[in-house]
Design a protein around this motif. Sequence first.
Motif, mmCIF file in Angstrom:
data_model
loop_
_atom_site.group_PDB
_atom_site.id
_atom_site.type_symbol
_atom_site.label_atom_id
_atom_site.label_comp_id
_atom_site.label_asym_id
_atom_site.label_seq_id
_atom_site.Cartn_x
_atom_site.Cartn_y
_atom_site.Cartn_z
ATOM 1 N N LEU A 1 0.829 -1.210 0.000
ATOM 2 C CA LEU A 1 0.000 0.000 0.000
ATOM 3 C C LEU A 1 0.866 1.265 0.000
ATOM 4 O O LEU A 1 0.549 2.249 -0.664
ATOM 5 N N THR A 2 1.947 1.223 0.736
ATOM 6 C CA THR A 2 2.845 2.387 0.799
ATOM 7 C C THR A 2 3.547 2.604 -0.541
ATOM 8 O O THR A 2 3.578 3.723 -1.063
ATOM 9 N N LEU A 3 4.086 1.544 -1.083
ATOM 10 C CA LEU A 3 4.850 1.647 -2.332
ATOM 11 C C LEU A 3 3.967 1.905 -3.545
ATOM 12 O O LEU A 3 4.417 2.500 -4.525
ATOM 13 N N ALA A 4 2.714 1.484 -3.484
ATOM 14 C CA ALA A 4 1.800 1.690 -4.615
ATOM 15 C C ALA A 4 1.411 3.159 -4.772
ATOM 16 O O ALA A 4 1.025 3.584 -5.855
ATOM 17 N N LEU A 5 1.526 3.918 -3.691
ATOM 18 C CA LEU A 5 1.138 5.332 -3.715
ATOM 19 C C LEU A 5 2.291 6.206 -3.212
ATOM 20 O O LEU A 5 2.163 6.902 -2.202
ATOM 21 N N PRO A 6 3.428 6.202 -3.919
ATOM 22 C CA PRO A 6 4.610 6.906 -3.399
ATOM 23 C C PRO A 6 4.426 8.415 -3.246
ATOM 24 O O PRO A 6 5.006 9.019 -2.351
ATOM 25 N N ILE A 7 3.621 9.026 -4.095
ATOM 26 C CA ILE A 7 3.421 10.476 -3.994
ATOM 27 C C ILE A 7 2.747 10.834 -2.672
ATOM 28 O O ILE A 7 3.057 11.851 -2.058
ATOM 29 N N LEU A 8 1.859 9.968 -2.204
ATOM 30 C CA LEU A 8 1.177 10.205 -0.931
ATOM 31 C C LEU A 8 1.976 9.693 0.267
ATOM 32 O O LEU A 8 1.794 10.163 1.389
ATOM 33 N N SER A 9 2.835 8.699 0.042
ATOM 34 C CA SER A 9 3.470 7.971 1.141
ATOM 35 C C SER A 9 4.762 8.572 1.662
ATOM 36 O O SER A 9 5.171 8.266 2.777
ATOM 37 N N TYR A 10 5.438 9.360 0.855
ATOM 38 C CA TYR A 10 6.748 9.889 1.249
ATOM 39 C C TYR A 10 6.747 11.404 1.123
ATOM 40 O O TYR A 10 6.069 11.966 0.293
ATOM 41 N N GLY A 11 7.551 12.031 1.965
ATOM 42 C CA GLY A 11 7.673 13.477 1.906
ATOM 43 C C GLY A 11 7.250 14.109 3.213
ATOM 44 O O GLY A 11 6.802 13.433 4.130
ATOM 45 N N PRO A 12 7.393 15.425 3.305
ATOM 46 C CA PRO A 12 7.034 16.104 4.553
ATOM 47 C C PRO A 12 5.536 16.024 4.844
ATOM 48 O O PRO A 12 5.124 15.949 5.993
ATOM 49 N N VAL A 13 4.718 16.041 3.808
ATOM 50 C CA VAL A 13 3.281 15.832 4.000
ATOM 51 C C VAL A 13 2.993 14.421 3.501
ATOM 52 O O VAL A 13 3.076 14.153 2.313
ATOM 53 N N LEU B 1 4.371 19.452 12.083
ATOM 54 C CA LEU B 1 2.957 19.776 11.826
ATOM 55 C C LEU B 1 2.440 19.045 10.588
ATOM 56 O O LEU B 1 1.350 18.466 10.607
ATOM 57 N N GLU B 2 3.239 19.028 9.517
ATOM 58 C CA GLU B 2 2.807 18.378 8.274
ATOM 59 C C GLU B 2 2.684 16.868 8.429
ATOM 60 O O GLU B 2 1.704 16.266 7.986
ATOM 61 N N VAL B 3 3.670 16.248 9.066
ATOM 62 C CA VAL B 3 3.610 14.800 9.287
ATOM 63 C C VAL B 3 2.431 14.477 10.203
ATOM 64 O O VAL B 3 1.659 13.550 9.943
ATOM 65 N N GLY B 4 2.271 15.251 11.259
ATOM 66 C CA GLY B 4 1.153 15.033 12.181
ATOM 67 C C GLY B 4 -0.196 15.203 11.512
ATOM 68 O O GLY B 4 -1.122 14.423 11.752
ATOM 69 N N LEU B 5 -0.311 16.192 10.649
ATOM 70 C CA LEU B 5 -1.569 16.417 9.929
ATOM 71 C C LEU B 5 -1.908 15.235 9.022
ATOM 72 O O LEU B 5 -3.039 14.752 9.016
ATOM 73 N N GLY B 6 -0.924 14.758 8.270
ATOM 74 C CA GLY B 6 -1.143 13.605 7.402
ATOM 75 C C GLY B 6 -1.559 12.379 8.194
ATOM 76 O O GLY B 6 -2.493 11.661 7.821
ATOM 77 N N GLN B 7 -0.885 12.141 9.304
ATOM 78 C CA GLN B 7 -1.231 11.003 10.168
ATOM 79 C C GLN B 7 -2.633 11.165 10.753
ATOM 80 O O GLN B 7 -3.391 10.202 10.832
ATOM 81 N N PHE B 8 -2.959 12.376 11.159
ATOM 82 C CA PHE B 8 -4.276 12.617 11.743
ATOM 83 C C PHE B 8 -5.388 12.309 10.737
ATOM 84 O O PHE B 8 -6.373 11.660 11.064
ATOM 85 N N VAL B 9 -5.215 12.779 9.514
ATOM 86 C CA VAL B 9 -6.229 12.553 8.479
ATOM 87 C C VAL B 9 -6.381 11.059 8.202
ATOM 88 O O VAL B 9 -7.492 10.527 8.169
ATOM 89 N N VAL B 10 -5.255 10.365 8.029
ATOM 90 C CA VAL B 10 -5.309 8.952 7.664
ATOM 91 C C VAL B 10 -5.721 8.070 8.843
ATOM 92 O O VAL B 10 -6.612 7.236 8.709
ATOM 93 N N VAL B 11 -5.075 8.237 9.990
ATOM 94 C CA VAL B 11 -5.301 7.320 11.113
ATOM 95 C C VAL B 11 -6.498 7.734 11.964
ATOM 96 O O VAL B 11 -7.397 6.931 12.212
ATOM 97 N N THR B 12 -6.514 8.978 12.428
ATOM 98 C CA THR B 12 -7.552 9.385 13.376
ATOM 99 C C THR B 12 -8.900 9.582 12.697
ATOM 100 O O THR B 12 -9.924 9.233 13.277
#
Length: 166
Positions: free
Chosen positions: A21-33, A133-144
């Motif tokens: 799942l991570t590797l299939a969507l590299p644009i979403l999976s890696y980076g500051p956001v 903030l960016e990493v936390g925001l991405g995690q919040f949207v996906v996980v929480t």
Amino acid sequence: MKNNTKRIATTAVVAALYAALTLALPILSYGPVQFRISEVMTLLPLIGKEYILGLTLGCFLANILGPYGVPDIIFGTLATFISVYLVYLTGKYMRDKKSTVLVASLWPVVVNAIIVGIQLNVFFGYPLFLSMLEVGLGQFVVVTIGGVILFKVVNNKYGKYLKNMF
């Protein structure tokens, strides 16, 4: 013997699914956001501790093939391990079972925001607080948001089946 085989198979399936799942969507999976869709799986340790190893290995595999190299292999994987272990402990020890999944979902947000945010700052020169903030925001949207909804739907409908299966 049968339980060991079942545990190994479960670990392999979870690790492969997380990495794929991570590797299939590299644009979403890696980076500051990051919006790693695979991170919804970090709530699985609420069902059982056997998911901790699979999620950690899946993150390790995804980070080996990711763009951030050794720092992400070490610190990104460490962040996932700490997160999923804390998710497991929250499920094991929290008394108010209705809010357990919501509280547990905050561990990946906080832990990844801190560890990955610092990693992006130290190794790649990104601004510290912005990275956190960016990493936390991405995690919040996906996980929480996404993960909690998905977990509740799946657990309500298939919870007994999942516990018996694994």
